[in-house]
Design an enzyme around this catalytic site. Structure first.
Site, PDB file in Angstrom:
ATOM      1  N   PRO A  50       0.840  -1.206   0.000  1.00 30.95           N
ATOM      2  CA  PRO A  50       0.000   0.000   0.000  1.00 30.95           C
ATOM      3  C   PRO A  50       0.869   1.248   0.000  1.00 30.95           C
ATOM      4  O   PRO A  50       1.907   1.292   0.650  1.00 30.95           O
ATOM      5  CB  PRO A  50      -0.784  -0.123   1.315  1.00 30.95           C
ATOM      6  CG  PRO A  50      -0.717  -1.571   1.682  1.00 30.95           C
ATOM      7  CD  PRO A  50       0.608  -2.054   1.186  1.00 30.95           C
ATOM      8  N   CYS A  51       0.453   2.257  -0.745  1.00 35.18           N
ATOM      9  CA  CYS A  51       1.210   3.522  -0.783  1.00 35.18           C
ATOM     10  C   CYS A  51       0.220   4.669  -0.916  1.00 35.18           C
ATOM     11  O   CYS A  51      -0.001   5.180  -2.004  1.00 35.18           O
ATOM     12  CB  CYS A  51       2.249   3.531  -1.894  1.00 35.18           C
ATOM     13  SG  CYS A  51       1.659   2.944  -3.487  1.00 35.18           S
ATOM     14  N   GLN A  52      -0.402   5.037   0.194  1.00 36.66           N
ATOM     15  CA  GLN A  52      -1.450   6.048   0.184  1.00 36.66           C
ATOM     16  C   GLN A  52      -0.932   7.461  -0.060  1.00 36.66           C
ATOM     17  O   GLN A  52      -1.679   8.349  -0.446  1.00 36.66           O
ATOM     18  CB  GLN A  52      -2.212   6.029   1.513  1.00 36.66           C
ATOM     19  CG  GLN A  52      -3.006   4.766   1.771  1.00 36.66           C
ATOM     20  CD  GLN A  52      -2.173   3.665   2.416  1.00 36.66           C
ATOM     21  OE1 GLN A  52      -1.000   3.855   2.686  1.00 36.66           O
ATOM     22  NE2 GLN A  52      -2.783   2.525   2.634  1.00 36.66           N
ATOM     23  N   PHE A  92       0.737   8.929  -2.314  1.00 35.62           N
ATOM     24  CA  PHE A  92       0.733   9.518  -3.650  1.00 35.62           C
ATOM     25  C   PHE A  92      -0.615  10.141  -3.984  1.00 35.62           C
ATOM     26  O   PHE A  92      -0.732  10.922  -4.926  1.00 35.62           O
ATOM     27  CB  PHE A  92       1.050   8.456  -4.704  1.00 35.62           C
ATOM     28  CG  PHE A  92      -0.120   7.553  -4.973  1.00 35.62           C
ATOM     29  CD1 PHE A  92      -1.028   7.862  -5.969  1.00 35.62           C
ATOM     30  CD2 PHE A  92      -0.322   6.428  -4.204  1.00 35.62           C
ATOM     31  CE1 PHE A  92      -2.125   7.052  -6.197  1.00 35.62           C
ATOM     32  CE2 PHE A  92      -1.412   5.616  -4.422  1.00 35.62           C
ATOM     33  CZ  PHE A  92      -2.308   5.931  -5.423  1.00 35.62           C
TER      34      PHE A  92
END
Length: 406
Positions: free
Chosen positions: A221-223, A225
């Site tokens: 997960p990479c919120q 951005f």
């Protein structure tokens, strides 16, 4: 042909939702509801669309039998966050139907209450798409991080790779991953953000692989951005991407595969550039593409970003085998599109599932299969019999920001 499946159950509808599923025609959406429809949410969507805030064209949508599904997300238990109304009857698609549209075979298991199963299905990498990527990589041992219900693992295993370790933090997803892999005993529940836990898992994976892991895969997960700003890996919300890179440092695989949302290409350009730069520092050449699931045999218009990095040589990607449908992102494809096979449709995928649903774990008798996809889902065709032989193309290692579909 007598076959049975479980998880053929759908979400409970409110009184307002019942009106929706009886009012929207195949291929329709919220626009087919009357202007005075008694829903604040529909009024908000209508107002936003009128003011240029996005059409939300799949919301409150009904599937069409002769087309692939739209993206199957985690909200299949309600109609307002996607296109999840059954094409023929007044209900939402069932968990099993959603799994078919995600290219899970009927042997795949999901656990927990319906909401948990919906998350396992919606968050997964479609196994057929993972398989198409996996068969461009020399078979060997692999590690699956943030593995969920095991969609990525399943595709890699079909392509001859051996699972050395997999982990996720969700207990229901871990139970599904364990059930869905022939090497389920190496799937564990773990907080990968804990450095000691990650190091311990890496050691076990290396030991099981005879000292070297061939491939590390995952969808961290990479919120960070998704909001305005510089969109950097260093954003605290993107710490699991750091964890993924730490795993690569610890295991030093030959190949790295990361999967994520397409929006990284236009809202997260700086993020992607930093990610590929860090992989370059680690000794890898990276390539970024946006794959259209329907172009690889999945009965779904799902677009997913993939990053592949290799320690030796150049990254390669699978050439599409099926037709590509709009909206498309031609500039972000691994090769000029040449797939000629017709796309798999909703009817191809779920036409043999009965219109009546059952309790969550009841086994449901299936109708006779009428398509190769149904035969494959039921275990009567192998994946190699369903899909044509694949070919590969070398990837451009420079990520290209996506513009509007063309």
């Amino acid at each position: 042909m007598t076959d049975k499946v479980d998880s053929h159950t759908s979400g409970t509808l409110s009184d307002v939702d019942r009106i929706v599923v009886m009012s929207v025609p195949p291929g329709g959406n919220w626009r087919d509801l009357p202007d005075d429809f008694p829903s604040q949410r529909v009024r908000q969507i209508r107002h936003g669309a009128a003011n240029g805030g996005g059409s939300r064209s799949t919301y409150y949508g009904r599937l069409q039998n002769d087309r692939p599904a739209y993206t199957v997300n985690t909200f299949i238990t309600r109609p307002g966050n996607g296109c999840f109304i059954h094409p023929d009857v007044s209900r939402l698609i069932s968990a099993r139907e959603a799994a078919r549209l995600q290219s899970f075979p009927d042997s795949a298991k999901f656990f927990g209450p319906l909401r948990a199963r919906a998350m396992q299905i919606g968050n997964a990498v479609p196994p057929l798409l993972a398989y198409q990527v996996a068969r461009t990589i020399e078979a060997g041992s692999f590690v699956d991080l943030f593995a969920g219900a095991g969609g990525m693992s399943m595709g890699f295993e079909w392509a001859g790779h051996r699972l050395a370790a997999a982990a996720d933090s969700d207990r229901h997803a871990v139970a599904a991953g364990q059930a869905n892999s022939p090497d389920g005993d190496v799937v564990e529940r773990a907080d990968l953000a804990d450095d000691e836990v990650l190091r311990s898992m890496a050691k076990r994976a290396l030991r099981r692989s005879g000292g070297s892991v061939s491939t590390v895969v995952g969808g961290p997960p990479c919120q960070g951005f998704s909001t305005a700003g510089p969109c950097r890996i260093s954003d605290p919300r993107n710490h699991l991407v750091r964890t993924f890179l730490d795993a690569v440092r610890l295991m030093e695989p030959t190949t790295v595969v990361m999967e994520n949302v397409p929006a990284l290409l236009w809202r997260g350009k700086a993020f992607l550039e930093e990610l590929t730069e860090e992989l370059d520092v680690l000794g890898y050449e990276a390539s970024v593409v946006l794959l259209h699931a329907e172009a690889y045999g999945v009965p779904q218009l799902r677009r997913r970003l993939f990053v592949k990095a290799v320690a030796h040589g150049h990254p390669t990607w699978p050439v599409p085998t099926h037709q590509m449908l709009e909206p498309w992102y031609l500039k972000n494809q691994p090769a000029p599109h040449s797939g000629q096979l017709p796309v798999a449709t909703v009817a191809d995928a779920i036409g043999d599932l009965p219109t009546e649903c059952a309790d969550l774990d009841d086994l449901v008798m299936l109708d006779d299969p009428t398509t190769p996809y149904q035969l494959w889902a039921r275990g009567h065709l192998s994946v190699d019999q369903l899909l044509p032989p694949g070919s590969v193309v070398s990837g451009d290692h420079h990520p290209q920001p996506a513009s509007s579909p063309s």
